[in-house]
Design a protein around this motif. Structure first.
Motif, PDB file in Angstrom:
ATOM      1  N   ALA A  50       0.840  -1.203   0.000  1.00  0.00           N
ATOM      2  CA  ALA A  50       0.000   0.000   0.000  1.00  0.00           C
ATOM      3  C   ALA A  50       0.873   1.252   0.000  1.00  0.00           C
ATOM      4  O   ALA A  50       0.574   2.248  -0.679  1.00  0.00           O
ATOM      5  CB  ALA A  50      -0.940  -0.019   1.200  1.00  0.00           C
ATOM      6  N   VAL A  51       1.946   1.239   0.751  1.00  0.00           N
ATOM      7  CA  VAL A  51       2.851   2.383   0.791  1.00  0.00           C
ATOM      8  C   VAL A  51       3.505   2.582  -0.581  1.00  0.00           C
ATOM      9  O   VAL A  51       3.628   3.703  -1.077  1.00  0.00           O
ATOM     10  CB  VAL A  51       3.916   2.194   1.909  1.00  0.00           C
ATOM     11  CG1 VAL A  51       5.048   3.206   1.778  1.00  0.00           C
ATOM     12  CG2 VAL A  51       3.275   2.286   3.275  1.00  0.00           C
ATOM     13  N   VAL A  52       3.916   1.464  -1.223  1.00  0.00           N
ATOM     14  CA  VAL A  52       4.538   1.554  -2.555  1.00  0.00           C
ATOM     15  C   VAL A  52       3.540   2.112  -3.561  1.00  0.00           C
ATOM     16  O   VAL A  52       3.874   2.999  -4.363  1.00  0.00           O
ATOM     17  CB  VAL A  52       5.083   0.171  -2.999  1.00  0.00           C
ATOM     18  CG1 VAL A  52       5.480   0.178  -4.469  1.00  0.00           C
ATOM     19  CG2 VAL A  52       6.256  -0.244  -2.139  1.00  0.00           C
ATOM     20  N   VAL A  53       2.309   1.638  -3.521  1.00  0.00           N
ATOM     21  CA  VAL A  53       1.273   2.143  -4.435  1.00  0.00           C
ATOM     22  C   VAL A  53       1.007   3.615  -4.156  1.00  0.00           C
ATOM     23  O   VAL A  53       0.864   4.436  -5.076  1.00  0.00           O
ATOM     24  CB  VAL A  53      -0.016   1.296  -4.315  1.00  0.00           C
ATOM     25  CG1 VAL A  53      -1.185   1.951  -5.036  1.00  0.00           C
ATOM     26  CG2 VAL A  53       0.215  -0.103  -4.844  1.00  0.00           C
ATOM     27  N   ALA A  54       0.962   4.002  -2.883  1.00  0.00           N
ATOM     28  CA  ALA A  54       0.726   5.403  -2.520  1.00  0.00           C
ATOM     29  C   ALA A  54       1.880   6.280  -3.000  1.00  0.00           C
ATOM     30  O   ALA A  54       1.668   7.386  -3.521  1.00  0.00           O
ATOM     31  CB  ALA A  54       0.540   5.523  -1.009  1.00  0.00           C
ATOM     32  N   LEU A  55       3.117   5.815  -2.849  1.00  0.00           N
ATOM     33  CA  LEU A  55       4.273   6.565  -3.330  1.00  0.00           C
ATOM     34  C   LEU A  55       4.240   6.687  -4.861  1.00  0.00           C
ATOM     35  O   LEU A  55       4.542   7.757  -5.406  1.00  0.00           O
ATOM     36  CB  LEU A  55       5.581   5.914  -2.871  1.00  0.00           C
ATOM     37  CG  LEU A  55       5.944   6.106  -1.393  1.00  0.00           C
ATOM     38  CD1 LEU A  55       7.211   5.308  -1.047  1.00  0.00           C
ATOM     39  CD2 LEU A  55       6.156   7.572  -1.086  1.00  0.00           C
ATOM     40  N   ALA A  56       3.887   5.629  -5.553  1.00  0.00           N
ATOM     41  CA  ALA A  56       3.793   5.666  -7.013  1.00  0.00           C
ATOM     42  C   ALA A  56       2.709   6.659  -7.427  1.00  0.00           C
ATOM     43  O   ALA A  56       2.892   7.454  -8.365  1.00  0.00           O
ATOM     44  CB  ALA A  56       3.510   4.284  -7.573  1.00  0.00           C
ATOM     45  N   ALA A  57       1.585   6.631  -6.720  1.00  0.00           N
ATOM     46  CA  ALA A  57       0.503   7.585  -7.022  1.00  0.00           C
ATOM     47  C   ALA A  57       0.965   9.019  -6.756  1.00  0.00           C
ATOM     48  O   ALA A  57       0.650   9.941  -7.520  1.00  0.00           O
ATOM     49  CB  ALA A  57      -0.730   7.249  -6.192  1.00  0.00           C
ATOM     50  N   LEU A  58       1.727   9.235  -5.678  1.00  0.00           N
ATOM     51  CA  LEU A  58       2.244  10.560  -5.355  1.00  0.00           C
ATOM     52  C   LEU A  58       3.211  11.048  -6.446  1.00  0.00           C
ATOM     53  O   LEU A  58       3.142  12.206  -6.881  1.00  0.00           O
ATOM     54  CB  LEU A  58       2.936  10.535  -3.983  1.00  0.00           C
ATOM     55  CG  LEU A  58       3.518  11.874  -3.521  1.00  0.00           C
ATOM     56  CD1 LEU A  58       2.401  12.891  -3.327  1.00  0.00           C
ATOM     57  CD2 LEU A  58       4.308  11.693  -2.242  1.00  0.00           C
ATOM     58  N   VAL A  59       4.105  10.169  -6.893  1.00  0.00           N
ATOM     59  CA  VAL A  59       5.058  10.533  -7.960  1.00  0.00           C
ATOM     60  C   VAL A  59       4.284  10.874  -9.237  1.00  0.00           C
ATOM     61  O   VAL A  59       4.580  11.872  -9.906  1.00  0.00           O
ATOM     62  CB  VAL A  59       6.077   9.392  -8.191  1.00  0.00           C
ATOM     63  CG1 VAL A  59       6.877   9.612  -9.467  1.00  0.00           C
ATOM     64  CG2 VAL A  59       7.020   9.261  -7.001  1.00  0.00           C
TER      65      VAL A  59
END
Length: 171
Positions: free
Chosen positions: A13-22
């Motif tokens: 979830a953190v990786v997906v959130a970071l990808a969404a943020l980028v």
């Protein structure tokens, strides 16, 4: 669910959130660049791109018409210059053996097509005579003296020594 699975899900979830943020930051930067480009085209943020493009097309059409008008003016000015009596040559000489100082002269004054006039002034001890002969296309219907012909030849040559070609519409 057990703790390792929850940890894996949390990391995912953190990786997906970071990808969404980028992706969101990249999209925001791209949107800012598009807005700057749109403003450079003349958009004010309330107009759509079609209106801006139409406005640019109108400006291009006005500029094209102005360039055409300026080309016509330049062509007219070039024709005026070709027809101006701007090619001049003078030949000085002694018309008589007993006179010195080369007081006699022949002057040719012609346009770029060789149309104009040849003036000659013959000076003797007791008198002076002046003659004018018309020139069309670099030739005179009246016989020219060698000095007059020399002046005319010098006046009708361009800076490279070539005689300008006569155009069809100027005859």
């Amino acid at each position: 669910m057990d703790a390792p699975t929850l940890t894996t899900l949390a990391i995912a979830a953190v990786v997906v959130a970071l990808a969404a943020l980028v992706l969101a930051i990249g999209s925001q930067r791209r949107l800012a660049q598009v807005r700057r480009d749109f403003a450079a085209l003349g958009g004010d943020g309330t107009t759509d791109i079609a209106r801006v493009a139409a406005g640019q097309n109108q400006r291009i059409d006005r500029i094209t018409a102005e360039v055409s008008r300026l080309r016509e003016h330049v062509a007219s000015a070039e024709e005026d210059v070709r027809q101006s009596l701007r090619n001049v040559a003078v030949v000085r000489y002694d018309a008589f053996g007993d006179m010195g100082g080369r007081l006699s002269f022949s002057a040719a004054i012609v346009d770029d097509l060789g149309d104009g006039i040849v003036l000659s002034s013959i000076h003797a001890r007791g008198e002076s005579r002046t003659y004018a002969k018309g020139v069309v296309g670099g030739r005179s219907s009246i016989t020219l003296t060698p000095e007059e012909q020399q002046a005319l030849s010098s006046a009708t040559k361009d800076e490279k020594g070539r005689v300008p070609a006569r155009t069809k519409d100027a005859s």
